[in-house]
Write a protein that holds these residues in place. Structure first.
Motif, PDB file in Angstrom:
ATOM      1  N   SER A 169     -14.697 -57.074  85.900  1.00 11.29           N
ATOM      2  CA  SER A 169     -14.417 -55.737  86.739  1.00 11.29           C
ATOM      3  C   SER A 169     -12.848 -55.257  86.010  1.00 11.29           C
ATOM      4  CB  SER A 169     -14.128 -55.915  88.321  1.00 11.29           C
ATOM      5  OG  SER A 169     -13.873 -57.426  88.451  1.00 11.29           O
ATOM      6  N   MET A 177      -6.199 -61.553  87.075  1.00 12.65           N
ATOM      7  CA  MET A 177      -6.505 -62.118  88.459  1.00 12.65           C
ATOM      8  C   MET A 177      -6.926 -63.565  88.651  1.00 12.65           C
ATOM      9  SD  MET A 177      -9.395 -60.055  90.905  1.00 12.65           S
ATOM     10  CE  MET A 177      -9.547 -60.400  92.520  1.00 12.65           C
ATOM     11  N   CYS A 195     -12.870 -62.484  90.755  1.00 13.09           N
ATOM     12  CA  CYS A 195     -13.185 -61.095  91.156  1.00 13.09           C
ATOM     13  C   CYS A 195     -14.456 -61.364  92.060  1.00 13.09           C
ATOM     14  CB  CYS A 195     -13.443 -60.236  90.033  1.00 13.09           C
ATOM     15  SG  CYS A 195     -14.556 -60.893  89.024  1.00 13.09           S
TER      16      CYS A 195
HETATM   17  S1  SF4 Z   1     -11.556 -62.716  87.235  1.00 10.35           S
HETATM   18 FE1  SF4 Z   1     -12.551 -63.304  85.242  1.00 10.35          FE
HETATM   19  S2  SF4 Z   1     -14.566 -62.183  85.673  1.00 10.35           S
HETATM   20 FE2  SF4 Z   1     -13.301 -61.228  87.126  1.00 10.35          FE
HETATM   21  S3  SF4 Z   1     -12.346 -59.406  86.198  1.00 10.35           S
HETATM   22 FE3  SF4 Z   1     -11.034 -60.849  85.755  1.00 10.35          FE
HETATM   23  S4  SF4 Z   1     -11.711 -61.851  83.957  1.00 10.35           S
HETATM   24 FE4  SF4 Z   1     -13.254 -60.600  84.404  1.00 10.35          FE
END
Ligand code: SF4
Length: 392
Positions: A169, A177, A195
């Motif tokens: 995402s 994240m 995510c």
């Molecule tokens: S948590 Fe991982 S899979 Fe989700 S948007 Fe970020 S990098 Fe991509």
């Protein structure tokens, strides 16, 4: 017309062999160092040597991802690693940092692809990168089919396009994240898929969501657009997922191989045939990604709390005694004596086989109960080593 390459991921040697046996033209892998999929990358140098000889014996290729963004102290180690890779006769590297392009150009003659992580989504970027020495550009996943066509028509660089697998995402992996939520760095291969976690939304102390909420994306499934990509003359079609199972890798390779061969021979079947086959490998929600040119919350956001376990993978044939019609099978899911199973076999149409009698350690048994147990199965049709047995 130049043959389009089907490029599959491989998390270990066994998956690599199944990807190639089941129809991939090439695979990409990570070494133990300098690759983004830290947990998925368990190829030692001797594994890479074995992988290359297995692939080259079959006229296929192995690319190695070296897509870490190196810090100054890592430069020397990266150079040594690149030189070792060239000696192992790999077919190319996939990089993200311009530093690694320079190091590879200065020290090797390796074929170099620039990773999707660099978010290349226009022809000017593609042509600039090509002029700098990249042989191939892996386009960002955020492009429609008409944008991909325009880029391909306006460059001499080889073009690689993602057709299947997980989507971020964040914009092609530009995301912190996972670092923030779990101290695991997505840009060093440790993404915790934060995510995809389930979240609640609060206004002050009041919870305001009455539905399951996450911001994860559905997976990409580009089956509807393979004919377009073929007609455009894309050089390589890429599948995501070095962490995925052997069954997933084999099924995806088998299906897209069949689809590409059918397109080439002018005998393409109804798209639902290939779609059903792809769906038999996994239960995650999917969509066409950005290929259709349409994206909105409904199309993109993943809404299931968790995918149901997929039980269609029943076993792998390890040996076959043609005279006795007995297959030695490594079990993956429960099945019973008398069950009719579907067989997926490289370069063959799907067919059915009946498990007439089951034996464990020479004793007759009524069912397969434990994953990874070895059973002997009397069958009503000939099988081959590496055939995959599936639930019908
Ligand atoms: S948590 Fe991982 S899979 Fe989700 S948007 Fe970020 S990098 Fe991509």
């Amino acid at each position: 017309m130049k043959k389009i390459e089907l490029l599959l991921p491989a998390g270990n040697l066994e998956k690599l062999k199944f990807a190639l046996l089941y129809g991939a033209d090439s695979v990409y892998i990570g070494g133990e160092k300098y690759s983004l999929r830290a947990q998925a990358s368990n190829f030692t140098l001797s594994d890479i040597k074995e992988a290359v000889s297995f692939a080259h014996e079959r006229g296929k290729k192995v690319y190695v991802t070296v897509n870490v963004i190196p810090r100054e102290k890592e430069i020397k180690g990266v150079v040594e690693f690149l030189i070792q890779l060239e000696k192992l006769n790999i077919d190319g590297i996939i990089v993200s940092s311009p530093a690694i392009l320079k190091l590879a150009k200065d020290n090797t003659n390796l074929h170099i692809s620039i990773s999707t992580q660099s978010s290349i989504i226009n022809k000017d970027s593609v042509n600039l990168l090509h002029s700098l020495g990249y042989d191939r550009v892996v386009l960002g996943r955020e492009l429609s089919i008409s944008e991909i066509k325009y880029i391909k028509e306006n460059t001499k660089a080889e073009i690689e396009v993602f057709i299947h697998g997980g989507m971020c995402s964040g914009f092609s992996g530009r995301c912190t994240m996972s670092n923030y939520m779990s101290n695991r760095d997505a840009n060093r291969g440790g993404c915790a898929h934060s995510c995809r976690w389930i979240y609640d939304i609060y206004r002050s102390d009041e919870k305001i969501n009455d539905y399951t909420f996450n911001i994860g994306s559905k997976d990409l499934n580009g089956v509807n657009f393979i004919k377009d990509l073929y007609d455009i003359g894309i050089d390589s079609l890429k599948v995501e997922g070095r962490m995925k199972s052997l069954h997933y890798v084999a099924t995806i390779a088998y299906t897209y191989r069949m689809l590409l061969d059918d397109i080439e021979s002018g005998n393409m079947r109804d798209i639902s045939f290939y779609q059903n086959l792809l769906e038999s490998s996994e239960n995650r929600d999917h969509y066409s990604g950005f290929l259709s040119g349409k994206t909105d919350n409904k199309l993109t956001l993943y809404s299931k709390t968790s995918p149901e376990a997929n039980q269609s993978f029943l076993g792998i044939v390890l040996k076959y005694d043609k005279e006795k019609s007995i297959a030695t099978v490594e079990v993956r899911n429960h099945f019973i004596e008398g069950e009719v199973m579907e067989v997926m076999s490289p370069n063959k149409e799907l067919f059915n086989v009946k498990a007439l009698k089951l034996y464990k350690d020479k004793e007759r048994v009524k069912d397969a109960r434990h994953a990874l147990e070895i059973l002997e199965i009397e069958v009503d049709r000939d099988l081959k080593i590496n055939d995959i047995l599936r639930r019908k």
